[in-house]
Write a protein that holds these residues in place. Structure first.
Motif, PDB file in Angstrom:
ATOM      1  N   ALA A   1      -3.284  -0.623   1.703  1.00 31.10           N
ATOM      2  CA  ALA A   1      -3.926  -1.760   2.099  1.00 31.10           C
ATOM      3  C   ALA A   1      -4.373  -1.931   3.653  1.00 31.10           C
ATOM      4  O   ALA A   1      -5.413  -2.014   4.019  1.00 31.10           O
ATOM      5  N   LYS A   2      -3.281  -1.868   4.532  1.00 29.92           N
ATOM      6  CA  LYS A   2      -3.625  -1.810   5.606  1.00 29.92           C
ATOM      7  C   LYS A   2      -4.481  -0.736   6.464  1.00 29.92           C
ATOM      8  O   LYS A   2      -5.304  -1.067   7.074  1.00 29.92           O
ATOM      9  N   LEU A   3      -4.306   0.572   5.925  1.00 31.93           N
ATOM     10  CA  LEU A   3      -5.067   1.450   6.212  1.00 31.93           C
ATOM     11  C   LEU A   3      -6.582   1.276   5.631  1.00 31.93           C
ATOM     12  O   LEU A   3      -7.508   1.538   6.379  1.00 31.93           O
ATOM     13  N   ALA A   4      -6.667   0.848   4.370  1.00 31.15           N
ATOM     14  CA  ALA A   4      -8.061   0.427   3.729  1.00 31.15           C
ATOM     15  C   ALA A   4      -8.650  -0.639   4.939  1.00 31.15           C
ATOM     16  O   ALA A   4      -9.871  -0.355   5.211  1.00 31.15           O
ATOM     17  N   GLN A   5      -7.934  -1.445   5.363  1.00 29.55           N
ATOM     18  CA  GLN A   5      -8.632  -2.596   6.296  1.00 29.55           C
ATOM     19  C   GLN A   5      -9.005  -1.979   7.482  1.00 29.55           C
ATOM     20  O   GLN A   5     -10.186  -2.104   8.018  1.00 29.55           O
ATOM     21  N   ARG A   6      -7.965  -0.972   8.052  1.00 29.72           N
ATOM     22  CA  ARG A   6      -8.364  -0.442   9.479  1.00 29.72           C
ATOM     23  C   ARG A   6     -10.070   0.386   8.965  1.00 29.72           C
ATOM     24  O   ARG A   6     -10.533   0.437   9.989  1.00 29.72           O
ATOM     25  N   ALA A   7     -10.036   1.241   8.100  1.00 31.65           N
ATOM     26  CA  ALA A   7     -11.139   2.162   8.010  1.00 31.65           C
ATOM     27  C   ALA A   7     -12.235   1.185   7.661  1.00 31.65           C
ATOM     28  O   ALA A   7     -13.220   1.650   8.325  1.00 31.65           O
TER      29      ALA A   7
ATOM     30  N   GLN B   1      -8.711   7.326   7.620  1.00 32.87           N
ATOM     31  CA  GLN B   1      -7.990   6.344   7.134  1.00 32.87           C
ATOM     32  C   GLN B   1      -8.331   5.998   5.786  1.00 32.87           C
ATOM     33  O   GLN B   1      -7.386   5.706   4.727  1.00 32.87           O
ATOM     34  N   ILE B   2      -9.420   6.120   5.096  1.00 32.48           N
ATOM     35  CA  ILE B   2      -9.633   6.251   3.661  1.00 32.48           C
ATOM     36  C   ILE B   2      -8.790   7.291   2.711  1.00 32.48           C
ATOM     37  O   ILE B   2      -8.032   6.971   2.180  1.00 32.48           O
ATOM     38  N   ALA B   3      -8.879   8.652   3.453  1.00 34.71           N
ATOM     39  CA  ALA B   3      -8.326   9.524   3.019  1.00 34.71           C
ATOM     40  C   ALA B   3      -6.664   9.336   2.884  1.00 34.71           C
ATOM     41  O   ALA B   3      -5.816   9.324   2.044  1.00 34.71           O
ATOM     42  N   ALA B   4      -6.290   8.545   4.191  1.00 33.38           N
ATOM     43  CA  ALA B   4      -4.681   8.277   4.056  1.00 33.38           C
ATOM     44  C   ALA B   4      -4.432   6.886   3.363  1.00 33.38           C
ATOM     45  O   ALA B   4      -3.304   7.008   2.699  1.00 33.38           O
ATOM     46  N   SER B   5      -5.160   6.173   3.185  1.00 32.08           N
ATOM     47  CA  SER B   5      -4.955   5.036   2.196  1.00 32.08           C
ATOM     48  C   SER B   5      -4.874   5.484   0.843  1.00 32.08           C
ATOM     49  O   SER B   5      -3.622   5.043   0.162  1.00 32.08           O
ATOM     50  N   VAL B   6      -5.690   6.074   0.293  1.00 30.18           N
ATOM     51  CA  VAL B   6      -5.643   6.602  -1.095  1.00 30.18           C
ATOM     52  C   VAL B   6      -4.378   7.227  -1.142  1.00 30.18           C
ATOM     53  O   VAL B   6      -3.706   7.113  -2.331  1.00 30.18           O
ATOM     54  N   LEU B   7      -4.069   8.302  -0.249  1.00 36.67           N
ATOM     55  CA  LEU B   7      -2.778   9.050  -0.331  1.00 36.67           C
ATOM     56  C   LEU B   7      -1.442   8.202  -0.340  1.00 36.67           C
ATOM     57  O   LEU B   7      -0.430   8.191  -1.188  1.00 36.67           O
ATOM     58  N   LYS B   8      -1.516   7.038   0.565  1.00 36.06           N
ATOM     59  CA  LYS B   8      -0.416   6.143   0.697  1.00 36.06           C
ATOM     60  C   LYS B   8      -0.212   5.272  -0.899  1.00 36.06           C
ATOM     61  O   LYS B   8       0.848   5.103  -1.359  1.00 36.06           O
ATOM     62  N   ALA B   9      -1.442   5.112  -1.415  1.00 35.35           N
ATOM     63  CA  ALA B   9      -1.745   4.333  -2.678  1.00 35.35           C
ATOM     64  C   ALA B   9      -0.853   5.375  -3.758  1.00 35.35           C
ATOM     65  O   ALA B   9      -0.023   5.209  -4.555  1.00 35.35           O
ATOM     66  N   ARG B  10      -1.173   6.631  -3.908  1.00 34.07           N
ATOM     67  CA  ARG B  10      -0.751   7.343  -4.729  1.00 34.07           C
ATOM     68  C   ARG B  10       0.632   7.645  -4.699  1.00 34.07           C
ATOM     69  O   ARG B  10       1.474   8.260  -5.566  1.00 34.07           O
ATOM     70  N   LEU B  11       1.208   7.501  -3.291  1.00 32.98           N
ATOM     71  CA  LEU B  11       2.672   7.707  -3.283  1.00 32.98           C
ATOM     72  C   LEU B  11       3.332   6.391  -3.320  1.00 32.98           C
ATOM     73  O   LEU B  11       4.568   6.528  -3.210  1.00 32.98           O
ATOM     74  N   GLY B  12       2.764   5.364  -3.859  1.00 32.55           N
ATOM     75  CA  GLY B  12       3.371   4.258  -4.200  1.00 32.55           C
ATOM     76  C   GLY B  12       3.547   3.162  -3.157  1.00 32.55           C
ATOM     77  O   GLY B  12       4.147   2.259  -3.167  1.00 32.55           O
ATOM     78  N   ASN B  13       2.908   3.537  -1.947  1.00 29.45           N
ATOM     79  CA  ASN B  13       3.043   2.446  -0.723  1.00 29.45           C
ATOM     80  C   ASN B  13       1.706   1.515  -0.869  1.00 29.45           C
ATOM     81  O   ASN B  13       0.946   1.922   0.072  1.00 29.45           O
ATOM     82  N   ALA B  14       1.585   0.464  -1.504  1.00 30.32           N
ATOM     83  CA  ALA B  14       0.510  -0.370  -1.781  1.00 30.32           C
ATOM     84  C   ALA B  14       0.549  -0.962  -0.331  1.00 30.32           C
ATOM     85  O   ALA B  14      -0.775  -1.204  -0.132  1.00 30.32           O
TER      86      ALA B  14
END
Length: 138
Positions: A99-105, A82-95
């Motif tokens: 944030a949701k994935l970071a919380q789950r992580a 979920q950390i990797a997915a969160s960083v990827l979402k952020a880099r794709l512009g989906n803040a």
């Protein structure tokens, strides 16, 4: 592709990095990599993550997660995925998604006892809120 830690030591099996990072909705999905034994896949995931291949790291760690039965290790691996997915979402512009994935992580990692799991320090992972943490093996 921006590395998370450009001069990180390599931990995994000696293999070249992909020529291009997969960015969902922006680049073609690469063919599945041949499966690695769990320990090698875990370390390969660290190398991929540090180099900025976030989707590819997520895939390696997910293969290890599927193979383990230990609930605490599963929480740890799910947190990394979920950390990797969160960083990827952020880099794709989906803040919001990031944030949701970071919380789950953080929720998964909070259930892991001790200060290390599978050789990685947990404190920087548990504190993850957006800036990609370095994964240090020790």
């Amino acid at each position: 592709m921006n590395p998370v830690w450009s001069d990180a030591p390599r931990y995994g099996p000696p293999a070249p990095l992909p020529s291009q990072a997969f960015l969902p909705g922006k680049t073609p999905r690469p063919p599945d990599a041949p499966p690695l034994p769990s320990e090698q896949a875990f370390l390969r995931g660290i190398d991929l993550y540090h180099a900025g291949f976030l989707w590819e790291a997520h895939e390696q760690w997910e293969s290890v997660w599927r193979a383990t039965k230990d609930p605490e290790r599963r929480d740890f691996l799910q947190g990394l995925v979920q950390i990797a997915a969160s960083v990827l979402k952020a880099r794709l512009g989906n803040a919001r998604g990031a944030a949701k994935l970071a919380q789950r992580a953080r929720e998964h990692l909070a259930r892991v006892k001790g200060d290390r799991c599978m050789g990685l320090l947990l404190a920087p992972l548990r504190a993850f809120h957006g800036d990609p943490p370095r994964l240090e093996v020790g």
